[in-house]
Write a protein that holds these residues in place. Sequence first.
Motif, PDB file in Angstrom:
ATOM      1  N   ASP A  43       0.864  -1.185   0.000  1.00 50.53           N
ATOM      2  CA  ASP A  43       0.000   0.000   0.000  1.00 50.53           C
ATOM      3  C   ASP A  43       0.896   1.228   0.000  1.00 50.53           C
ATOM      4  N   ASN A  44       0.627   2.178  -0.913  1.00 47.10           N
ATOM      5  CA  ASN A  44       1.479   3.359  -0.997  1.00 47.10           C
ATOM      6  C   ASN A  44       0.675   4.533  -1.546  1.00 47.10           C
ATOM      7  N   GLU A  45       1.339   5.698  -1.644  1.00 46.26           N
ATOM      8  CA  GLU A  45       0.709   6.951  -2.069  1.00 46.26           C
ATOM      9  C   GLU A  45      -0.547   7.202  -1.240  1.00 46.26           C
ATOM     10  N   VAL A  46      -0.324   7.628  -0.009  1.00 47.30           N
ATOM     11  CA  VAL A  46      -1.404   7.727   0.968  1.00 47.30           C
ATOM     12  C   VAL A  46      -1.759   9.187   1.235  1.00 47.30           C
ATOM     13  N   ASP A  47      -3.019   9.403   1.595  1.00 44.85           N
ATOM     14  CA  ASP A  47      -3.501  10.720   1.981  1.00 44.85           C
ATOM     15  C   ASP A  47      -4.440  10.538   3.161  1.00 44.85           C
ATOM     16  N   ILE A  48      -4.684  11.623   3.892  1.00 46.87           N
ATOM     17  CA  ILE A  48      -5.543  11.551   5.072  1.00 46.87           C
ATOM     18  C   ILE A  48      -6.206  12.905   5.274  1.00 46.87           C
ATOM     19  N   ALA A  49      -7.413  12.909   5.852  1.00 53.36           N
ATOM     20  CA  ALA A  49      -8.159  14.146   6.057  1.00 53.36           C
ATOM     21  C   ALA A  49      -8.965  14.070   7.339  1.00 53.36           C
ATOM     22  N   ILE A  50      -9.133  15.233   7.994  1.00 51.50           N
ATOM     23  CA  ILE A  50      -9.886  15.381   9.239  1.00 51.50           C
ATOM     24  C   ILE A  50     -11.208  16.071   8.923  1.00 51.50           C
ATOM     25  N   ASN A  51     -12.300  15.515   9.439  1.00 53.66           N
ATOM     26  CA  ASN A  51     -13.611  16.138   9.275  1.00 53.66           C
ATOM     27  C   ASN A  51     -13.671  17.403  10.135  1.00 53.66           C
ATOM     28  N   PRO A  52     -13.864  18.590   9.537  1.00 52.78           N
ATOM     29  CA  PRO A  52     -13.870  19.822  10.343  1.00 52.78           C
ATOM     30  C   PRO A  52     -15.077  19.941  11.265  1.00 52.78           C
ATOM     31  N   THR A  53     -16.119  19.146  11.030  1.00 52.59           N
ATOM     32  CA  THR A  53     -17.296  19.180  11.905  1.00 52.59           C
ATOM     33  C   THR A  53     -17.239  18.127  12.997  1.00 52.59           C
ATOM     34  N   ASN A  54     -16.280  17.184  12.902  1.00 50.45           N
ATOM     35  CA  ASN A  54     -16.157  16.092  13.878  1.00 50.45           C
ATOM     36  C   ASN A  54     -14.755  15.528  13.774  1.00 50.45           C
ATOM     37  N   SER A  55     -13.850  15.994  14.617  1.00 49.43           N
ATOM     38  CA  SER A  55     -12.444  15.602  14.485  1.00 49.43           C
ATOM     39  C   SER A  55     -12.198  14.135  14.786  1.00 49.43           C
ATOM     40  N   ALA A  56     -13.164  13.439  15.377  1.00 50.85           N
ATOM     41  CA  ALA A  56     -13.017  11.996  15.588  1.00 50.85           C
ATOM     42  C   ALA A  56     -13.172  11.219  14.288  1.00 50.85           C
ATOM     43  N   ASN A  57     -13.719  11.866  13.264  1.00 49.21           N
ATOM     44  CA  ASN A  57     -13.921  11.233  11.956  1.00 49.21           C
ATOM     45  C   ASN A  57     -12.797  11.643  11.009  1.00 49.21           C
ATOM     46  N   MET A  58     -12.056  10.663  10.530  1.00 52.44           N
ATOM     47  CA  MET A  58     -11.004  10.884   9.542  1.00 52.44           C
ATOM     48  C   MET A  58     -11.146   9.851   8.434  1.00 52.44           C
ATOM     49  N   LEU A 112     -15.025  19.091   2.885  1.00 49.03           N
ATOM     50  CA  LEU A 112     -15.531  20.456   2.786  1.00 49.03           C
ATOM     51  C   LEU A 112     -15.979  20.929   4.171  1.00 49.03           C
ATOM     52  N   ASN A 113     -16.319  22.199   4.268  1.00 52.49           N
ATOM     53  CA  ASN A 113     -16.586  22.788   5.582  1.00 52.49           C
ATOM     54  C   ASN A 113     -17.797  22.209   6.290  1.00 52.49           C
ATOM     55  N   ASP A 114     -18.736  21.634   5.527  1.00 52.60           N
ATOM     56  CA  ASP A 114     -19.928  21.051   6.144  1.00 52.60           C
ATOM     57  C   ASP A 114     -19.751  19.584   6.493  1.00 52.60           C
ATOM     58  N   GLY A 115     -18.536  19.036   6.329  1.00 54.00           N
ATOM     59  CA  GLY A 115     -18.275  17.642   6.664  1.00 54.00           C
ATOM     60  C   GLY A 115     -18.477  16.676   5.517  1.00 54.00           C
ATOM     61  N   LYS A 116     -18.785  17.157   4.325  1.00 58.87           N
ATOM     62  CA  LYS A 116     -18.894  16.290   3.160  1.00 58.87           C
ATOM     63  C   LYS A 116     -17.493  15.930   2.677  1.00 58.87           C
ATOM     64  N   ALA A 117     -17.235  14.644   2.487  1.00 61.04           N
ATOM     65  CA  ALA A 117     -15.924  14.177   2.048  1.00 61.04           C
ATOM     66  C   ALA A 117     -15.863  14.123   0.531  1.00 61.04           C
ATOM     67  N   VAL A 118     -14.706  14.479  -0.018  1.00 66.36           N
ATOM     68  CA  VAL A 118     -14.441  14.423  -1.452  1.00 66.36           C
ATOM     69  C   VAL A 118     -13.210  13.556  -1.653  1.00 66.36           C
ATOM     70  N   PHE A 119     -13.287  12.607  -2.583  1.00 65.59           N
ATOM     71  CA  PHE A 119     -12.194  11.665  -2.835  1.00 65.59           C
ATOM     72  C   PHE A 119     -11.929  11.653  -4.337  1.00 65.59           C
ATOM     73  N   THR A 136     -18.027  11.328  -3.563  1.00 62.00           N
ATOM     74  CA  THR A 136     -18.268  12.065  -2.326  1.00 62.00           C
ATOM     75  C   THR A 136     -18.980  11.171  -1.312  1.00 62.00           C
ATOM     76  N   SER A 137     -18.855  11.561  -0.044  1.00 66.91           N
ATOM     77  CA  SER A 137     -19.505  10.827   1.045  1.00 66.91           C
ATOM     78  C   SER A 137     -20.085  11.822   2.031  1.00 66.91           C
ATOM     79  N   THR A 138     -21.310  11.571   2.456  1.00 68.42           N
ATOM     80  CA  THR A 138     -21.959  12.436   3.445  1.00 68.42           C
ATOM     81  C   THR A 138     -22.052  11.770   4.808  1.00 68.42           C
ATOM     82  N   ASN A 139     -21.462  10.591   4.975  1.00 66.38           N
ATOM     83  CA  ASN A 139     -21.499   9.904   6.271  1.00 66.38           C
ATOM     84  C   ASN A 139     -20.098   9.502   6.742  1.00 66.38           C
ATOM     85  N   GLY A 140     -19.138  10.376   6.472  1.00 72.89           N
ATOM     86  CA  GLY A 140     -17.797  10.179   7.023  1.00 72.89           C
ATOM     87  C   GLY A 140     -16.980   9.104   6.367  1.00 72.89           C
TER      88      GLY A 140
END
Length: 436
Positions: A43-58, A112-119, A136-140
């Motif tokens: 597994d390589n070329e990795v990225d990670i993101a923090i949900n700005p509305t819920n930091s427990a969700n990454m 995005l600022n409302d917690g919607k994830a973009v991949f 996109t994902s609306t449930n983390g």
Amino acid sequence: MRNRLLVALLAALALVFAASAAEGAPRVTPTNISNDGPADNGDNEVDIAINPTNSANMIAGWNDYGVGNSCGVGWTMDGGKTWHTDWLRGMTPAGGNPTYDFGAGDPSVGFLNDGKAVFTCNAWSNTKPTAIFVTTSTNGGQTWAPAQLVVSAATKAGNLDHPMMTIDHYGNRALIAYTAWSGFQANSYALVSDSTGSYWSGPYRIAADYKSNAPDVFDESLAGAPDGTIYSTSGIWKHVQEWSEQSVVVSQLRPGETAFTHSVKVRDLVPAPITLPGETWRTSMQASIGVDAAGTVYELTGDYVSGNLHLYLAKSTDHGASFPNQLQLTSGSRDQIMPWMAVTPGGRVDTIYYDYSESTGLMDVDYGQVAAGGTTMSQTVLQQNINGESQPPRGPGHSAFMGDYIGIDSTQNLVALAWTGNGPLSQDVWGATVRP
């Protein structure tokens, strides 16, 4: 969905804390995110993101060479203690798309600022052009919308390469930079989303006004500013027979403009060799860019000028017109590889990079921090003695592949990091959180 509980193998992980004595050692929580076999499934070329509305969700993304031959994805709802993993459908034959039969990878993820994830995920074909998809994902990250094709090459000769998505939290939009590369000429472009991550404008040519004897504009990344400007950093490859860029340039797409111009050369570089002593895996020194709430522009790059690959941080306080303030962040006999940077609105600079020892052929992965207004970088070792030569593919005629980048995302109170590291079954995706 493969809903596997992934627990950190802390007994096997050596941690060294080397932050400045004044600040004390940060609190680091490492976890094996992918933890998957068989041994040849790297597994390589990795990225990670923090949900700005819920930091427990990454959410994390990576190249997954398993059954889907697609972008792997992981999500957590407990701050990174446990992860659930899957792979993205809609881009490869195993995921229902027969066109892109070579596979998919080069992932980027953000919220995005409302917690919607973009991949974003790049897809390749053995006989047809390449393409970049967005979902996109609306449930983390638990489920994903059908993959949307946002750009494709007109011909196979127009291969789309090195896509990198970042989030402009000031403008609440996703930004994708990519290169159209024929093998003879490389030009780079940007796409800009709306506030939903579903509608995209562009492409906007990057460094469109930069004139030199350079055949290639490559290795780009983007950052948004509070005034609506989007900044790009690009590697300029003056000599195609050399592996890495010979200079880095910052350009701007101001509101209402249709191309990145106002280009400024930040730094001439001595390119790192394609492989450092003791390596067969490919070296990367791609620059990254960020902007704080005051409008200060930061660029982080590697430079081999000392005979080792070290990190340099440039700053502009005049909206990208000049970069007179350039700091050398690392020194010594080790090489800092694949650096990536995140800048908080308050001006703290967070970095992740591999710290390679030419004498042992092994490397650590480090978290670096430059305090707001600071001139030095504290360093914390997250994992030691990573052996890049054990990364697949292996065997005659093949070289190990560590990818070209590793991942970082920051908020004021949390830093999330992801990298390819040693695992019990194969080379796995590891993640860590730091409370600065």
